[in-house]
Design an enzyme around this catalytic site. Sequence first.
Site, PDB file in Angstrom:
ATOM      1  N   CYS A 473       0.390  -0.964   0.245  1.00 16.87           N
ATOM      2  CA  CYS A 473       0.157   0.055  -0.216  1.00 16.87           C
ATOM      3  C   CYS A 473       0.457   1.059  -0.037  1.00 16.87           C
ATOM      4  O   CYS A 473       0.580   2.258  -0.756  1.00 16.87           O
ATOM      5  CB  CYS A 473      -0.938  -0.269   0.920  1.00 16.87           C
ATOM      6  SG  CYS A 473      -1.848   1.131   0.844  1.00 16.87           S
ATOM      7  N   GLU A 475       4.251   0.759   1.958  1.00 15.62           N
ATOM      8  CA  GLU A 475       5.168   0.569   2.682  1.00 15.62           C
ATOM      9  C   GLU A 475       6.453   0.344   1.695  1.00 15.62           C
ATOM     10  O   GLU A 475       6.199   1.068   0.846  1.00 15.62           O
ATOM     11  CB  GLU A 475       5.946  -0.855   2.598  1.00 15.62           C
ATOM     12  CG  GLU A 475       4.377  -1.155   3.912  1.00 15.62           C
ATOM     13  CD  GLU A 475       3.417  -1.856   3.335  1.00 15.62           C
ATOM     14  OE1 GLU A 475       2.927  -2.660   3.656  1.00 15.62           O
ATOM     15  OE2 GLU A 475       2.860  -1.309   2.215  1.00 15.62           O
TER      16      GLU A 475
END
Length: 834
Positions: A473, A475
Amino acid sequence: MLDAVETPSVTKGPKVLTPHEARIERGEPMGLVVDAGRSKRMRIHRMLEGFRDKPIQLNVERARLLTESMKSTEGQPMVLRWAKALAHILEKHPIHIEDDEMLVGSAGPPGRYAVVYSELVGPGRFYTHPHELVPSKPDDPIVITEQDIATLKKDVLPYWERNAYHTAVMNALPDDTRELMARIFVVTPTASGRSMLAWAHDYGKVLDRGIGSIRKDAAERLKALDPVDTKAYVEQRPFLEAVCLVCDAMVAFAHRHAELARAMAAEAPDSERRSELLEIARVCERVPEHPARTFHEAVQSQWFVQTVSRFEQAVGGVVGNGRIDQYLYPFYRKDIDEGRLTEDAALMLLESIWIGMARSTDLYAKPGQPSLTDGFAHWEATTIGGLTPDGQDASNELSYLILKSKREFPLNYPDLAARIHARTPNAFLHAVAETIKEGSGFPKLFCDDEIIPLLVAKGGTIEEANDYCVTGCSETKMLNREGVATGCAWINLGAILEMTLRDGRMSCYGNGLVGASTGDPSAFGSFEELWEAFTKQIENVVQHTFIQQYVSDTLKAQHIASPMFSMLHDLCMESCQDIHSGPIEGALYLGFFDVMGFGTVIDSLSAIRTLVFEDKKLTMEDLLAALDADFAGHEAVRQMCIKAPKYGNNDPSVDRIGHDIEACFSELAHRHTTAFGGELDLRYVSVTSHIPLGAVVGATPDGRKAREPLSESISPSQGRDHKGPTATLMSISSTKCAQYKERAARLLNMKLSPASIEGEAGTRKLMSLIRTASDMKMWHIQFNIINRDTLLAAQREPDKYRNLLVRVAGYSAYFVDLTPALQNEIIRRTEHAF
């Protein structure tokens, strides 16, 4: 339930539509969106026709084969058992080559599919619960057959229920920690919902060396083991045997496709398809065993690694593509220069990857059910731009080509991520802004000037940090340096606030104590006393969160291994250790925990401070009575709460509350060391968890009613930031505790009206806003460029708008696939005009 969304009066004057909205309004069918692209890439256009009309088939075969193998290897080292299971799957799983394909390999049947990861028995996956397995109906989006159910119930789930990682973790927890983890939306552990965190593989290693070279290294080290060195012989031998086994299985899997392609070529009705199938066979006989020589071979080799990864394990957010414009660029440039490749041929191969990814769906909850990952969420992050390891701008012709594909390719794949830095060329930023203006939510943006220094502070070299890729998402990963693999936990900050105001209790859980007993808030004589109680609740929840993470980390290797992933990680190969075994010498263990409802709680504490302790317009008893009644009969109190100062408007006094909340969490994280000697970083990445987490939280002092969604990620509460995008950025920047390195992703959603960025002048404004976000050292920012009227129309006429994409939280999804609660939450987000 959310209040109904009111339809505003129609505004005068022409409405500015994004290109994406305009295509929906014209009723264009699914396909490449540019006529020139259709004519030159007709193969891709044909593969897209009716794509969304195909149901998702549950792939039970992988689960059956995995279970079959694991039953036969009990007692052996886990890494070797997993390698044997993966080899069994690659040998026995049916394969196919679909019409028009030039890129082959699939982890499922033809069409769209969802792999069943039976090893993840627990609360995270609906198909691991027998009572939820019912045959699908004709119009259901997921196909589940009677045979699928029989196989799962008889041959698969009983074995994994006896050997469940989730059960082992829960049994190992102290009683008080287990009791809190059972309140799954107060603290939500994710370790058993996915085999590992979001990652990408070192694809460049496979393209440059080939799997055969990796096998050779492992075989030589295996041969060189000294039987008298018992420790090395016992601990390293299973890993090296596993690597050899997986390498052989991957090569054989590719050769199976080569044999199938040759057989199909012999039966092909026309010479053109016959030639294509023979070329597929030639490529599959070459890669991934040997180094790639051409762009086609490189793309096919990359795709085989992705496909095998899907068979091996459930990577959180789906396995990523890494820095695709870097490792593929030498092959692209060489083939272009030597006349073997055209731009359109390269686009066709790239878009074949996108289609292959789109066919694979990661399932958690059944469609239509409240979910932490609503709308078939996926994050096979595809990183472009940024810096080279030696600090030069990394954008190249392939970066621009991928942006072109994203503007023309209609699916919400790939999950495109662009890295932005102070020296990002204007031309690249212009292409990024034009792509964002298309209106489908791509690309999401990551700011190197925030992320790179932080990665260096955590222990990475400058070269490693410069070379980070986006995963999941929001990271990031330094691929051959980081080692953390276990899913981390989500903390409901709204629940912590409610426990502060209810002496450790929550209305949805009855009168029992959920958190710590911190006293009757009516007796608090100052905001400082309330704050002390609030931080004690935080400390209690964080303590138990860290305990469950420690237990999850230490038990993981007894249940799951990832030999293919590990053989592509330099440090795993050097130490002959599986990525899950830890600690691995030289690896950085950068875990995290996510805090949900940040904006909701900042606004609530601001309201309490203002109304109760500063202006004294309300007593604490008045406020608590209104909250207990969900504001029924207390509308005047609710309006005072709504009008109190809010986060997102560059109000220093409000933003300081957010800074102090972050400081509390950061100090706890700073004091903590994980099981493998690493850190747990504070993040704000809600995905769609703010919907179900909000559903357990009562009314809050910001005026939010009970069970409504919390604020999402680092963003202000829905509709509460009303002073423009720059003020929002200022507030977010003010809440950051830059003195701590134990922090990571801060996901920011921002919605802009299409009219505000219309034309070239609008593009320049958007570029300026992105530069501002980068200068202010945001971690991440993504944009929804869409009209509110379009979203309301999609709720009324879902069939007409079934291909409408919106940005959700680190990913884009089809609006009509989202639950009504999430649809309404997106509509309520502030639409900025500037």
